[in-house]
Write an enzyme that holds these catalytic residues in place. Structure first.
Site, PDB file in Angstrom:
ATOM      1  NE  ARG A  59      -2.601   0.539   3.394  1.00  0.00           N
ATOM      2  CZ  ARG A  59      -2.093   1.516   4.134  1.00  0.00           C
ATOM      3  NH1 ARG A  59      -1.738   2.596   4.085  1.00  0.00           N
ATOM      4  NH2 ARG A  59      -1.886   0.923   5.301  1.00  0.00           N
ATOM      5  CE1 TYR A 113     -11.308  11.110 -18.153  1.00  0.00           C
ATOM      6  CE2 TYR A 113     -11.152  12.008 -15.892  1.00  0.00           C
ATOM      7  CZ  TYR A 113     -12.093  11.151 -17.031  1.00  0.00           C
ATOM      8  OH  TYR A 113     -11.906   9.530 -16.510  1.00  0.00           O
ATOM      9  CG  ASP A 181      -3.618  15.247 -16.504  1.00  0.00           C
ATOM     10  OD1 ASP A 181      -2.887  14.821 -17.749  1.00  0.00           O
ATOM     11  OD2 ASP A 181      -4.599  14.823 -16.526  1.00  0.00           O
ATOM     12  CE  LYS A 206      -7.341   7.656 -20.317  1.00  0.00           C
ATOM     13  NZ  LYS A 206      -7.431   8.945 -19.550  1.00  0.00           N
TER      14      LYS A 206
HETATM   15  C1  LIG Z   1      -8.500   9.482 -18.052  1.00  0.00           C
HETATM   16  C2  LIG Z   1      -7.736  10.803 -17.370  1.00  0.00           C
HETATM   17  C3  LIG Z   1      -8.139  11.338 -16.513  1.00  0.00           C
HETATM   18  C4  LIG Z   1      -8.037   9.742 -16.051  1.00  0.00           C
HETATM   19  O1  LIG Z   1      -7.684   8.863 -15.649  1.00  0.00           O
HETATM   20  P1  LIG Z   1      -7.734   7.028 -15.133  1.00  0.00           P
HETATM   21  O2  LIG Z   1      -7.009   6.473 -15.348  1.00  0.00           O
HETATM   22  O3  LIG Z   1      -9.199   6.816 -15.505  1.00  0.00           O
HETATM   23  O4  LIG Z   1      -7.943   7.654 -13.437  1.00  0.00           O
HETATM   24  C5  LIG Z   1      -6.682  11.749 -16.225  1.00  0.00           C
HETATM   25  N1  LIG Z   1      -6.572  13.197 -16.528  1.00  0.00           N
HETATM   26  C6  LIG Z   1      -6.693  12.900 -18.554  1.00  0.00           C
HETATM   27  C7  LIG Z   1      -6.297  14.183 -19.286  1.00  0.00           C
HETATM   28  C8  LIG Z   1      -7.087  12.275 -18.728  1.00  0.00           C
HETATM   29  O5  LIG Z   1      -7.567  11.661 -20.654  1.00  0.00           O
END
Ligand SMILES: *Cc1c(COP(=O)(O)O)cnc(C)c1O
Length: 392
Positions: A59, A113, A181, A206
């Site tokens: 964890r 997002y 991000d 992604k």
């Molecule tokens: C998909 C996404 C997220 C969230 O990610 P998860 O792995 O689904 O929690 C955050 N920021 C962006 C730009 C995303 O495309």
């Protein structure tokens, strides 16, 4: 975390991104030892009864699979440290919780997002953290209580590119933490820390994972900032499971070749579809008519694998085109080896009115493509025919 069976980290830092993607964080070669990091399911680890350092525990993000994927992620981002998390939202929530207290204020882009917007507007205010969403007037949104700025390097679905220079300057002047991000960019196309960002986060679900088979995230930055995020992860439990860490490590080895191919495929499609009779507009930062083309050219190593296409005839025509696709699949999400298509109108931007979507620039007939690594000519044929109404 040092001393975990990896060596030569100082030397490999100078290697290229493809070499780092493959070798950073891999096991030290020993005769008869496995070449690939073994998957360790054990939740706990033998220890000295009075350990000199911290106890290891899954964890805490200190399982061997966490440590090897963390070393790879840090090398790819050019970061001192990285923390893998159980999802992109786990990375974002751990980062925000580590940097914001009750009474603090966050300035964030309005073009985030949907899950992140939900966290910012639905959860943080309950904790006494106030949030201001901005289009591009960041400076006038900053207050004495502001502690951090949050932005996506490339926005969804219009693929607007954020210039880091004014945000870095603002963060430095006002003593704010700049969080980027970079999910859509990937470290292949942009490494925000090199431009002065303090923390980079990703949905590793992604491009980093790259095969649509693992939900994960990452926080990268200085050791101090990553350890602060780890404290939140330990308390709030956003850890990645070891099997997820193993899959992420495997996916990362091919990150550079995948993203380079996705860059090429998306660019080729953007050009072909720009001249397609059933298309009124193509959104891609590599096209000269994209509002951020000049910035993207300067800033990005590649324009990315995402593509927005507006179909003549609006949403009904776009729906019909999606139903005619034969190789490209209709699904949300992005960044995998397979090409996917979806309409933001029915996915990420479903809760908005037509007017709100129009204000953002999401016209009727908008299809978002996440371009994969298939052969470009097959993608051109499949998408081109579906848009013309020739398939089936
Ligand atoms: C998909 C996404 C997220 C969230 O990610 P998860 O792995 O689904 O929690 C955050 N920021 C962006 C730009 C995303 O495309």
């Amino acid at each position: 975390m040092a001393g975990d069976g990896r060596s030569g980290e100082e030397k490999i830092e100078r290697r290229g991104l493809s070499s780092l993607a493959i070798h950073a964080g891999s096991p030290t070669p020993r005769v008869d030892a496995p070449v690939v990091t073994p998957l360790v399911h054990s939740t706990t680890f033998f220890m000295d009864p009075r350990p000199p350092g911290e106890v290891r525990y899954t964890r805490y993000g200190t399982n061997p699979n966490h440590l090897s994927v963390a070393a790879k992620l840090a090398a790819l981002e050019g970061a001192e440290a990285a923390l893998p998390t159980g999802s992109g939202m786990g990375a974002i929530s751990a980062t925000l919780l580590a940097n914001l207290n009750a009474g603090d204020h966050l300035v964030a882009s309005r073009h985030l997002y949907g899950g992140t917007l939900g966290l910012l507007t639905g959860e943080l205010p309950r904790l006494g953290i106030r949030v201001t969403l901005v289009d591009d007037d960041w400076e006038s949104a900053v207050r004495p209580a502001t502690r951090a700025l949050l932005v996506e390097a490339i926005s969804n679905p219009l693929l607007r590119v954020q210039d880091p220079v004014p945000l870095v300057r603002l963060a430095r002047d006002r003593g704010l933490v700049l969080i980027v991000d970079a999910t859509f960019a990937t470290p292949v196309n942009l490494r925000p820390l090199e431009h002065g960002a303090d923390i980079v986060v990703h949905s590793a679900t992604k491009y980093l994972g790259g095969h649509s088979d693992v939900t994960a995230g990452v926080v990268a930055g200085s050791l101090e900032r990553v350890e602060a995020a780890r404290r939140c992860l330990r308390s709030f439990g956003q850890n990645l499971d070891p099997a997820g860490a193993w899959l992420l490590e495997r996916g990362l080895k091919t990150l550079v070749v995948r993203v380079e191919r996705q860059n090429q495929n998306a660019m080729a499609l953007a050009r072909v579809l720009s001249g397609h009779g059933s298309v009124t507009r193509v959104h891609h930062p590599g096209l000269e008519d994209h509002p951020d083309h000049a910035l993207a050219r300067r800033l990005l190593r590649g324009y990315g694998g995402m593509l927005g296409v507006v179909v003549r005839g609006g949403d009904e025509a776009a729906l019909a085109a999606l139903r005619r696709l034969r190789m490209v699949r209709v699904a949300p999400s992005l960044g995998g080896v397979e090409s996917l298509a979806s309409m933001p109108r029915y996915t990420s931007h479903v809760h908005m009115s037509d007017d709100e979507r129009a204000t953002l620039g999401i016209e009727p007939g908008f299809i978002r493509f996440s371009i994969g690594i298939e052969d470009a000519r097959d993608l051109e044929a499949d998408i081109g025919e579906a848009l013309r109404g020739e398939a089936g």
